[in-house]
Write a protein that holds these residues in place. Structure first.
Motif, short mmCIF file in Angstrom:
data_model
loop_
_atom_site.label_atom_id
_atom_site.label_comp_id
_atom_site.label_asym_id
_atom_site.label_seq_id
_atom_site.Cartn_x
_atom_site.Cartn_y
_atom_site.Cartn_z
N GLU A 3 -0.64 -9.26 -0.37
CA GLU A 3 -0.53 -7.72 -0.66
C GLU A 3 -1.33 -7.39 -1.67
O GLU A 3 -1.22 -7.86 -2.68
CB GLU A 3 1.10 -7.55 -0.54
N ALA A 4 -1.93 -6.30 -1.24
CA ALA A 4 -2.77 -5.61 -2.22
C ALA A 4 -2.61 -3.99 -2.41
O ALA A 4 -2.07 -3.49 -1.27
CB ALA A 4 -4.06 -6.02 -2.16
N ARG A 5 -3.19 -3.46 -3.21
CA ARG A 5 -3.08 -2.03 -3.29
C ARG A 5 -4.70 -1.58 -3.29
O ARG A 5 -5.27 -2.06 -4.42
CB ARG A 5 -2.61 -1.53 -4.54
N ASP A 6 -5.06 -0.61 -2.57
CA ASP A 6 -6.30 -0.08 -2.59
C ASP A 6 -6.30 1.08 -3.53
O ASP A 6 -5.67 2.20 -3.24
CB ASP A 6 -6.57 0.44 -1.09
N GLU A 7 -6.93 1.22 -4.80
CA GLU A 7 -6.88 1.89 -5.73
C GLU A 7 -7.75 3.22 -5.34
O GLU A 7 -7.48 4.07 -6.27
CB GLU A 7 -7.33 1.33 -6.95
N SER A 8 -8.62 3.19 -4.45
CA SER A 8 -9.41 4.16 -4.05
C SER A 8 -8.55 5.21 -2.94
O SER A 8 -8.45 6.30 -3.45
CB SER A 8 -10.58 3.86 -3.57
N LEU A 9 -7.91 4.64 -2.14
CA LEU A 9 -7.25 5.43 -1.04
C LEU A 9 -5.68 5.33 -1.22
O LEU A 9 -5.10 6.02 -0.73
CB LEU A 9 -7.54 4.84 0.28
N LEU A 10 -5.27 4.66 -2.26
CA LEU A 10 -3.96 4.63 -2.64
C LEU A 10 -2.87 4.20 -1.61
O LEU A 10 -1.99 5.02 -1.29
CB LEU A 10 -3.66 6.05 -3.34
N ARG A 11 -3.17 2.95 -1.15
CA ARG A 11 -2.49 2.80 0.13
C ARG A 11 -2.17 1.06 -0.11
O ARG A 11 -3.13 0.49 -0.44
CB ARG A 11 -3.06 3.02 1.59
N PRO A 12 -1.10 0.55 0.51
CA PRO A 12 -1.06 -0.82 0.35
C PRO A 12 -1.78 -1.43 1.69
O PRO A 12 -2.18 -0.95 2.57
CB PRO A 12 0.42 -1.02 0.97
#
Length: 296
Positions: A28-37
């Protein structure tokens, strides 16, 4: 890869591991650009150096781009593709939608799922396969671990094309001299075991999954890979009702047709099988397949 909070490609922050298999890890990760899991699959089997590894990574990236183009409600959505440096070397990774629910393997571990669920989920797998087959893509590794039941009860197919693309020594569609089997032996069609997979090989694997959903066990049991391959090549599969007496004759006919050694005796296509599964599920579900999703 052990460091949590590591960022891949300056964008995807790893949060927690979700699972590990023969090809790599899922996080599980977080997309720091689009701010979504999101979910990130790191294909560690392709880590390392050397010309062969480089060729394998290039093939994986090429085929991953092809399979990422598949857009369907019952196929997991691939958002991005990249490469990351690990302790073992450069390795590719896939960024996918983060699904909430459970793998079909977890469902089966609790026992038989019943005919209604088998029909509904089986038809949804067929719809996904029909989409892929129309694009010239085989799955090659249909099994419960690659099928995911969402929190809403629908099914998503995972890992299209990854089994073949991640074979570091594949030679066309043939099994390799190193013994790397493209697919999972417990679900492998006879012609795929011989190195000649085709669209109906995916249907054979789905037949094994349906057998498992109806009975709680596989059509064949074996101690190792060679034993499974030998059984798929030569042994006569039992009827599901001989294992689970409550299974109907119609289901026996459908599953045994899928498990025919000769691909020509199986259903002609995933779409034809989907129609039959909807009929088994009752008139309320005998509607056309769900429309394709439109990328946004």
């Amino acid at each position: 890869m052990e460091d949590r909070d590591r960022i891949l490609a300056d964008r995807y922050r790893l949060v927690r591991p979700l699972g590990q298999g023969g090809m790599g890890e899922v996080w599980e990760a977080r997309d720091e650009s689009l701010l979504r899991p999101v979910a990130v699959k790191v294909i560690s089997v392709l880590a390392g150096g050397g010309s062969r590894s480089g060729e394998a990574r290039a093939r994986f990236l090429r085929e991953a781009r092809i399979t990422a183009a598949l857009q369907h409600p019952h196929i997991v959505t691939v958002h991005d593709l990249g490469e990351a440096a690990t302790d073992e070397g450069t390795t590719p990774f896939l960024v996918m939608e983060l699904l909430r629910g459970q793998g079909l393997d977890a469902v089966i571990r609790r026992g038989p799922a019943g005919e209604a669920d088998a029909a509904r989920w089986g038809a949804q797998v067929c719809e996904a396969l029909a989409e892929a087959h129309a694009a010239g893509i085989l799955h090659r590794d249909i099994k419960p671990a690659n099928l995911f039941v969402t929190a809403l009860g629908s099914l998503k197919v995972l890992d299209f094309g990854i089994a073949r693309a991640a074979d570091p020594s594949a030679a066309g569609d043939r099994l390799t001299h190193t013994g790397f089997v493209v697919g999972s032996a417990a679900y492998m069609a006879p012609e795929q075991a011989r190195g000649h997979p085709e669209q109906r090989s995916d249907l054979y694997a789905l037949g094994c999954v349906l057998f498992e959903l109806l009975t709680g066990r596989l059509p064949f049991t074996a101690p190792d890979t060679v034993g499974y391959l030998t059984a798929h090549l030569h042994d006569v599969p039992p009827a599901p009702s001989s294992v689970a007496p409550g299974v109907s004759a119609a289901w026996d006919d459908l599953v045994l047709r899928l498990l025919a050694k000769d691909p020509g005796r199986r259903y002609d296509s995933a779409a034809a099988l989907a129609d039959e599964l909807r009929r088994l599920d009752g008139p309320a579900h005998a509607a056309p397949p769900a429309p394709r999703s439109t990328p946004t």
